[in-house]
Design a protein around this motif. Structure first.
Motif, PDB file in Angstrom:
ATOM      1  N   THR A   1       2.443   1.983  -3.635  1.00 10.27           N
ATOM      2  CA  THR A   1       1.752   1.342  -4.671  1.00 10.27           C
ATOM      3  C   THR A   1      -0.053   2.763  -4.313  1.00 10.27           C
ATOM      4  N   VAL A   2      -0.139   2.933  -3.070  1.00  8.87           N
ATOM      5  CA  VAL A   2      -0.896   4.014  -2.762  1.00  8.87           C
ATOM      6  C   VAL A   2      -1.354   4.581  -2.003  1.00  8.87           C
TER       7      VAL A   2
ATOM      8  N   GLY B   1      -1.357   7.649  -0.252  1.00  8.49           N
ATOM      9  CA  GLY B   1      -2.558   8.275   0.519  1.00  8.49           C
ATOM     10  C   GLY B   1      -3.441   7.408   0.973  1.00  8.49           C
ATOM     11  N   LEU B   2      -3.679   6.017   0.882  1.00  8.20           N
ATOM     12  CA  LEU B   2      -4.008   4.757   1.943  1.00  8.20           C
ATOM     13  C   LEU B   2      -3.386   5.522   2.786  1.00  8.20           C
TER      14      LEU B   2
ATOM     15  N   ASP C   1       0.655  -1.370   0.145  1.00  6.98           N
ATOM     16  CA  ASP C   1       0.182   0.049   0.394  1.00  6.98           C
ATOM     17  C   ASP C   1       0.813   1.380  -0.206  1.00  6.98           C
ATOM     18  N   ASP C   2       1.644   1.045   0.655  1.00 10.03           N
ATOM     19  CA  ASP C   2       2.788   2.442   1.088  1.00 10.03           C
ATOM     20  C   ASP C   2       3.249   3.129  -0.834  1.00 10.03           C
TER      21      ASP C   2
END
Length: 189
Positions: A166-167, A169-170, A163-164
């Motif tokens: 690729t996205v 902002g999540l 997640d860090d």
């Protein structure tokens, strides 16, 4: 033909950058030569087969992501505890952020392995060896938790890293450090 180890390393580092930036389809010998700034045809002298290149890229990624021995030894001077596990996981995330290309390239290799059976076998073996080494390190260092706990930490941390990468902002509303601390506390209690 004689092969220069420094040039091989430069080509592997270039392959990691191309994989991270353009994906596995962008990793051609021509792109590798251009990224490494070497004469056309150089990469094919070092890597006659794509499978060999990808296998060596995996090993190079491992070398780039392995913590420095002295730094790890300094960290491991602390008493085994969930706090030490949290520190180790935070350091892993710091290494990922410092070398995003290696982690992105490894994600690309994982995706490529779903389409290439020969790479799937090699990647599975490689990843199994790394997971087992991590479990052995954790248990051998007397850190809290058991084998299953270490696997759960691996899975959760991998999700955080993906997640860090690729996205990002999540996870912005959350403190990564606090998430890691809570993860270690919950899994290893």
């Amino acid at each position: 033909m004689r092969q220069n180890p420094a040039r091989r390393t430069a080509l592997l580092d270039a392959a990691i950058e191309v994989l991270a930036r353009e994906g596995s389809r962008g990793l051609t010998l021509r792109a590798l030569d251009a990224e490494a700034a070497v004469p056309k045809g150089t990469a094919s002298n070092y890597f006659p087969h794509r499978a060999e290149l990808l296998a060596q890229v995996m090993r190079r990624i491992l070398g780039r992501l392995t913590p420095e021995e002295n730094a790890l030894a300094d960290t491991m001077r602390a008493e085994p505890s969930t706090e030490l596990v949290s520190t180790l996981l935070k350091q892993l995330v710091e290494r990922m952020r410092a070398d995003r290309s290696s982690h992105l390239a490894l994600l690309e290799l994982r995706l490529e392995a779903t389409r290439r059976p020969e790479l799937h076998v090699e990647l599975t073996q490689f990843m199994t060896e790394q997971l087992e080494a991590n479990i052995d390190f954790h248990l051998g260092a007397g850190l809290p938790g058991d084998r299953t706990g270490v696997v759960l930490l691996y899975l959760a941390t991998l999700g955080l890293i993906v997640d860090d990468l690729t996205v990002p902002g999540l996870l912005e509303p959350y403190s990564t450090d606090k998430l890691i601390e809570e993860l270690a506390q919950r899994v290893l209690r």
